[in-house]
Write a protein that holds these residues in place. Structure first.
Motif, PDB file in Angstrom:
ATOM      1  N   ASP A  61      52.227  44.617 -38.443  1.00  0.00           N
ATOM      2  CA  ASP A  61      51.254  44.467 -37.617  1.00  0.00           C
ATOM      3  C   ASP A  61      50.603  45.905 -36.985  1.00  0.00           C
ATOM      4  N   LEU A  62      51.445  46.660 -37.285  1.00  0.00           N
ATOM      5  CA  LEU A  62      51.106  48.231 -36.914  1.00  0.00           C
ATOM      6  C   LEU A  62      50.081  48.910 -37.848  1.00  0.00           C
ATOM      7  N   SER A  63      49.263  49.558 -37.319  1.00  0.00           N
ATOM      8  CA  SER A  63      48.354  50.329 -38.319  1.00  0.00           C
ATOM      9  C   SER A  63      48.817  51.668 -38.658  1.00  0.00           C
ATOM     10  N   VAL A  64      48.919  52.010 -39.926  1.00  0.00           N
ATOM     11  CA  VAL A  64      49.745  53.241 -40.702  1.00  0.00           C
ATOM     12  C   VAL A  64      48.506  53.652 -41.241  1.00  0.00           C
ATOM     13  N   GLN A  65      48.012  54.837 -40.752  1.00  0.00           N
ATOM     14  CA  GLN A  65      46.443  55.366 -41.411  1.00  0.00           C
ATOM     15  C   GLN A  65      46.574  55.994 -42.772  1.00  0.00           C
ATOM     16  N   GLU A  66      47.886  56.396 -43.139  1.00  0.00           N
ATOM     17  CA  GLU A  66      47.980  57.273 -44.508  1.00  0.00           C
ATOM     18  C   GLU A  66      48.222  56.170 -45.531  1.00  0.00           C
ATOM     19  N   LEU A  67      48.565  54.762 -45.300  1.00  0.00           N
ATOM     20  CA  LEU A  67      48.643  53.881 -46.311  1.00  0.00           C
ATOM     21  C   LEU A  67      47.820  52.735 -46.049  1.00  0.00           C
ATOM     22  N   THR A  68      47.415  52.122 -47.241  1.00  0.00           N
ATOM     23  CA  THR A  68      46.778  50.936 -47.016  1.00  0.00           C
ATOM     24  C   THR A  68      47.630  49.809 -46.447  1.00  0.00           C
ATOM     25  N   LEU A  69      47.273  48.753 -46.133  1.00  0.00           N
ATOM     26  CA  LEU A  69      48.047  47.492 -45.524  1.00  0.00           C
ATOM     27  C   LEU A  69      48.909  47.151 -46.579  1.00  0.00           C
ATOM     28  N   LYS A  70      48.509  46.966 -47.741  1.00  0.00           N
ATOM     29  CA  LYS A  70      49.154  46.709 -49.036  1.00  0.00           C
ATOM     30  C   LYS A  70      50.335  47.536 -49.283  1.00  0.00           C
ATOM     31  N   GLU A  71      50.086  48.828 -49.289  1.00  0.00           N
ATOM     32  CA  GLU A  71      51.367  49.848 -49.297  1.00  0.00           C
ATOM     33  C   GLU A  71      52.236  49.502 -48.466  1.00  0.00           C
ATOM     34  N   TRP A  72      51.770  49.588 -46.912  1.00  0.00           N
ATOM     35  CA  TRP A  72      52.771  49.607 -46.105  1.00  0.00           C
ATOM     36  C   TRP A  72      53.492  48.255 -46.129  1.00  0.00           C
ATOM     37  N   ILE A  73      53.059  46.992 -46.256  1.00  0.00           N
ATOM     38  CA  ILE A  73      53.687  45.853 -46.292  1.00  0.00           C
ATOM     39  C   ILE A  73      54.655  46.084 -47.678  1.00  0.00           C
ATOM     40  N   GLU A  74      54.499  46.380 -48.769  1.00  0.00           N
ATOM     41  CA  GLU A  74      55.384  46.979 -49.874  1.00  0.00           C
ATOM     42  C   GLU A  74      56.364  47.665 -49.240  1.00  0.00           C
ATOM     43  N   LEU A  75      56.314  48.667 -48.596  1.00  0.00           N
ATOM     44  CA  LEU A  75      57.304  49.535 -48.266  1.00  0.00           C
ATOM     45  C   LEU A  75      58.284  48.684 -47.295  1.00  0.00           C
ATOM     46  N   LEU A  76      57.781  47.780 -46.428  1.00  0.00           N
ATOM     47  CA  LEU A  76      58.350  47.106 -45.479  1.00  0.00           C
ATOM     48  C   LEU A  76      59.167  46.234 -46.356  1.00  0.00           C
ATOM     49  N   GLU A  77      58.671  45.670 -47.227  1.00  0.00           N
ATOM     50  CA  GLU A  77      59.588  44.576 -48.221  1.00  0.00           C
ATOM     51  C   GLU A  77      60.638  45.367 -49.001  1.00  0.00           C
ATOM     52  N   GLN A  78      60.410  46.791 -49.358  1.00  0.00           N
ATOM     53  CA  GLN A  78      61.398  47.653 -49.763  1.00  0.00           C
ATOM     54  C   GLN A  78      62.623  47.783 -48.779  1.00  0.00           C
ATOM     55  N   VAL A  79      62.316  47.790 -47.672  1.00  0.00           N
ATOM     56  CA  VAL A  79      63.431  48.076 -46.614  1.00  0.00           C
ATOM     57  C   VAL A  79      64.085  46.566 -46.467  1.00  0.00           C
ATOM     58  N   LYS A  80      63.215  45.571 -46.474  1.00  0.00           N
ATOM     59  CA  LYS A  80      64.129  44.039 -46.254  1.00  0.00           C
ATOM     60  C   LYS A  80      65.153  44.053 -47.483  1.00  0.00           C
ATOM     61  N   LEU A  81      64.405  44.398 -48.805  1.00  0.00           N
ATOM     62  CA  LEU A  81      65.541  44.308 -49.845  1.00  0.00           C
ATOM     63  C   LEU A  81      66.562  45.002 -49.688  1.00  0.00           C
ATOM     64  N   ALA A  82      66.488  46.398 -49.187  1.00  0.00           N
ATOM     65  CA  ALA A  82      67.470  47.284 -49.165  1.00  0.00           C
ATOM     66  C   ALA A  82      68.432  46.706 -47.884  1.00  0.00           C
ATOM     67  N   ALA A  83      67.879  46.085 -46.888  1.00  0.00           N
ATOM     68  CA  ALA A  83      68.827  45.775 -45.779  1.00  0.00           C
ATOM     69  C   ALA A  83      69.808  44.491 -46.388  1.00  0.00           C
ATOM     70  N   ILE A  84      69.188  43.592 -47.023  1.00  0.00           N
ATOM     71  CA  ILE A  84      69.821  42.631 -47.636  1.00  0.00           C
ATOM     72  C   ILE A  84      70.975  43.123 -48.636  1.00  0.00           C
ATOM     73  N   GLY A  85      70.887  44.005 -49.272  1.00  0.00           N
ATOM     74  CA  GLY A  85      71.630  44.687 -50.235  1.00  0.00           C
ATOM     75  C   GLY A  85      72.761  45.319 -49.406  1.00  0.00           C
ATOM     76  N   SER A  86      72.580  45.889 -48.234  1.00  0.00           N
ATOM     77  CA  SER A  86      73.364  46.791 -47.425  1.00  0.00           C
ATOM     78  C   SER A  86      74.502  45.915 -46.778  1.00  0.00           C
ATOM     79  N   ARG A  87      74.187  44.598 -46.770  1.00  0.00           N
ATOM     80  CA  ARG A  87      74.909  43.542 -46.122  1.00  0.00           C
ATOM     81  C   ARG A  87      76.140  42.842 -46.858  1.00  0.00           C
ATOM     82  N   GLU A  88      75.978  43.276 -48.197  1.00  0.00           N
ATOM     83  CA  GLU A  88      76.748  42.415 -49.349  1.00  0.00           C
ATOM     84  C   GLU A  88      78.017  43.225 -49.550  1.00  0.00           C
TER      85      GLU A  88
END
Length: 88
Positions: A61-88
């Motif tokens: 929901d936060l506005s990140v000026q240097e990224l499009t909303l799509k780019e921001w959400i994609e980056l957050l999705e990358q973090v989510k996948l890495a977080a899942i991987g770090s728990r294995e």
């Protein structure tokens, strides 16, 4: 626990948060990442907290000026996948 990818992606998110004045959110992520890297009894909970914060209705929901909303959400999705991987 694979923490390399999580560290890289979380630090990218932190950089964007700081650049846009979201210091409290950046500090939270730093705190949770430090707990993951400590590899102790709170590491799994910390990884889950990182995962939870990357939800579209939380950090998404936060506005990140240097990224499009799509780019921001994609980056957050990358973090989510890495977080899942770090728990294995």
């Amino acid at each position: 626990m694979n923490t390399y990818e999580l560290t890289i992606t979380v630090n990218k998110v932190i950089d964007h948060l700081v650049a846009n004045g979201f210091d409290a959110e950046a500090d939270e992520l730093r705190y949770f990442l430090a707990n993951v890297l400590a590899n102790n009894s709170s590491s799994i909970d910390a990884a889950k907290s990182i995962y939870d914060r990357c939800h579209i209705k939380w950090l998404g929901d936060l506005s990140v000026q240097e990224l499009t909303l799509k780019e921001w959400i994609e980056l957050l999705e990358q973090v989510k996948l890495a977080a899942i991987g770090s728990r294995e």
